[in-house]
Design a protein around this motif. Structure first.
Motif, mmCIF file in Angstrom:
data_model
loop_
_atom_site.group_PDB
_atom_site.id
_atom_site.type_symbol
_atom_site.label_atom_id
_atom_site.label_comp_id
_atom_site.label_asym_id
_atom_site.label_seq_id
_atom_site.Cartn_x
_atom_site.Cartn_y
_atom_site.Cartn_z
ATOM 1 N N SER A 1 10.078 -1.331 1.096
ATOM 2 C CA SER A 1 9.375 -0.053 0.968
ATOM 3 C C SER A 1 9.549 0.768 2.230
ATOM 4 O O SER A 1 9.792 1.971 2.194
ATOM 5 N N SER B 1 9.896 5.093 2.697
ATOM 6 C CA SER B 1 8.960 5.803 3.587
ATOM 7 C C SER B 1 9.616 7.090 4.070
ATOM 8 O O SER B 1 10.839 7.162 4.228
ATOM 9 N N LYS C 1 0.851 -1.210 0.000
ATOM 10 C CA LYS C 1 0.000 0.000 0.000
ATOM 11 C C LYS C 1 0.880 1.250 0.000
ATOM 12 O O LYS C 1 1.987 1.239 0.521
ATOM 13 N N GLY C 2 0.349 2.330 -0.556
ATOM 14 C CA GLY C 2 1.037 3.624 -0.453
ATOM 15 C C GLY C 2 2.257 3.746 -1.353
ATOM 16 O O GLY C 2 3.162 4.532 -1.064
ATOM 17 N N THR C 3 2.329 2.964 -2.427
ATOM 18 C CA THR C 3 3.450 3.125 -3.368
ATOM 19 C C THR C 3 3.269 4.438 -4.126
ATOM 20 O O THR C 3 2.156 4.964 -4.202
ATOM 21 N N SER C 4 4.349 4.942 -4.708
ATOM 22 C CA SER C 4 4.167 6.169 -5.494
ATOM 23 C C SER C 4 4.905 6.069 -6.824
ATOM 24 O O SER C 4 5.844 5.272 -6.975
#
Ligand code: ADP
Ligand code: ASP
Ligand code: MG
Length: 439
Positions: A432, A437, A232-235
């Motif tokens: 990640s 982060s 979750k929360g990859t960019s």
């Protein structure tokens, strides 16, 4: 001239067809490459599977499901009755040709003919829509120029010559439209560039015409720094060097076909990944510039087998590695990772068709052991060996994960690990967390 490729979800419904039509009709005299509507190629694979097993009822059910889906899209897509009639007639001929395969012994030539229908359908539907909208579209059939040679590699010279001729024959077109994925092979049969191959089509075309840019339009705003299906929360990564993108694609970033970056890189044509659902988003640009000091992204490739050959007798003797490599070569099996020590060598392969034969032959040279269901995790970025601390950051992230192999120094852009497939999600999350982060 640019090449614009739209994947399955980009043409997944009547609405999406219209969105694509509006993007391409305002973009200039370009070559547009279309994939099959999402789900279609899977259904065609399913039909072929039924036909191999002579499950004609299963095949007929899936064919009729597809027929209904396309009938619905046609009803919704066109304003004019004549467009609907032309599209219905084309679909009928396609589904008749697939249904005809239920009457004979099924062959792999027929299978490849069936798999080609998804791209042929979507390009016909799009061409009909563009004509209805008053766009002068020239369909350039992929089967008239896209070729692979006897070893399955694109025949770049043949592609270049035939494509140039086809484009020159239609100088007044507003844009050109072709099918991704499909091609002719050295035996003049319909073939394909493997699953996800429309990206490869776009890059082969882009290299052949020395395009200004190759655009891969999909359902996400570029290549993300980790697999968004797992983490979750990859960019999105805004910029990648060709080699970084090639490594990520080869090592599992599903957004790109594994080898599609190679032709673009050799021809030095930039590749841009864009989002059909958000056409203004900047996406990811891939070119020959490197960004010093940045770790960019992580990808994972499943279904890997690791093979270890231990031989205290042979290893220091010269010629040992050559003999090992020759065995893999004789089974046309590519090696992905390799690690050596004084007493052994470990290698990984993802094509395990000849694993038993390879292991049998390797036993001549030492004790052989195999670990199945492994996964390569590839971290990509500026991995020049002169940079300090990068490897340790990556290794630190993996301190709780059992790591079977590590490969570093093979390129300036990558450090790879082999872990158990069951540890893949934990590994991607840990990377990640440590690498991307902000806290
Ligand atoms: P298309 O049908 O347009 O070819 P694909 O399904 O082949 O699209 O590729 C897009 C998908 O790739 C995304 O929806 C995403 O789930 C998946 N994907 C896997 N890894 C990545 C990544 N690193 N960055 C972006 N997308 C990724
Ligand atoms: N339609 C093919 C597939 O689903 C090719 C592609 O979409 O790129 O694999
Ligand atoms: Mg794809």
């Amino acid at each position: 001239m640019k090449v614009l490729k739209f994947g399955g979800t980009s043409v997944g419904s009547a609405r999406r067809f219209r969105d694509v039509a509006s993007i391409i009709s305002g973009a200039g005299k370009n070559i547009v490459v279309l994939s099959a509507m999402s789900g279609t190629t899977n259904s065609l694979v399913e039909i072929a599977g039924y036909l191999y097993n002579q499950n004609f009822e299963g095949a007929r059910d899936t064919i009729s499901g597809l027929q209904k889906k396309y009938a619905g899209v046609i009803d919704e897509l066109y304003a004019k009755e004549e467009s609907k009639a032309a599209a219905r007639e084309y679909c009928e001929s396609v589904f008749d040709s697939i249904s005809a395969c239920t009457k004979e012994l099924f062959t792999d030539v027929q299978e490849r003919m069936i798999l080609a229908q998804g791209e042929l359908l979507s390009s016909f539907l799009m061409a009909t829509l563009l004509k209805e909208l008053g766009v002068r579209v020239q369909v350039v059939p992929a089967l008239s120029f896209m070729r692979i040679d006897a070893s399955g590699e694109p025949d770049s010279d043949a592609v270049k010559a035939s494509l140039r001729k086809l484009l020159d024959e239609a100088p007044d077109a507003d844009l050109y439209l072709t099918q991704g994925f499909i091609c002719l092979n050295a035996r003049e049969e319909i073939d394909n560039l493997k699953r996800g191959g429309s990206d490869y089509t776009a890059c082969i075309i882009g290299a052949a015409i020395q395009a200004e840019e190759i655009q891969i339009w999909t359902d996400i705003d570029g290549l993300h720094n980790n697999d968004p299906r797992i983490v979750k929360g990859t960019s999105a990564v805004r910029h990648l060097h060709f080699e970084e993108a090639a490594e990520l694609a080869y090592f599992g970033a599903k957004i790109l076909h594994p080898t599609c970056i190679l032709p673009a890189r050799y021809a030095n044509v930039p590749v841009r990944l864009l989002n059909t659902m958000d056409p203004q988003a900047p996406g990811t640009l891939i070119d020959n510039r490197a960004d010093a000091g940045a770790i960019k992204a992580v990808a994972a490739k499943d279904n890997i087998a690791a093979i270890k050959i231990k031989s205290s007798r042979m290893l220091l003797a010269h010629g040992f590695l050559r003999k090992v490599f020759e065995i893999f070569e004789s089974y046309r099996t590519p090696i992905d990772m390799i690690c050596t020590s004084e007493v052994g060598v470990s290698l990984t392969i993802d094509d395990t068709r000849y694993l038993n034969e390879i292991v049998h032959d390797l036993k001549k040279y030492g004790t052989v052991s195999v670990d199945l269901d492994m996964c390569i995790i590839c971290v990509v970025g500026d991995m020049d060996w002169n940079n300090r601390g990068y490897e340790s950051r990556v290794l630190d992230a993996l301190k709780d994960i059992p790591v079977r192999m590590v490969s570093y120094g093979g390129s300036n852009y990558n450090i790879s690990f082999l872990v158990r497939e069951e540890d893949k999600a934990a590994t991607l999350l840990a990377l990640s967390d440590k690498l991307f982060s902000n806290d």
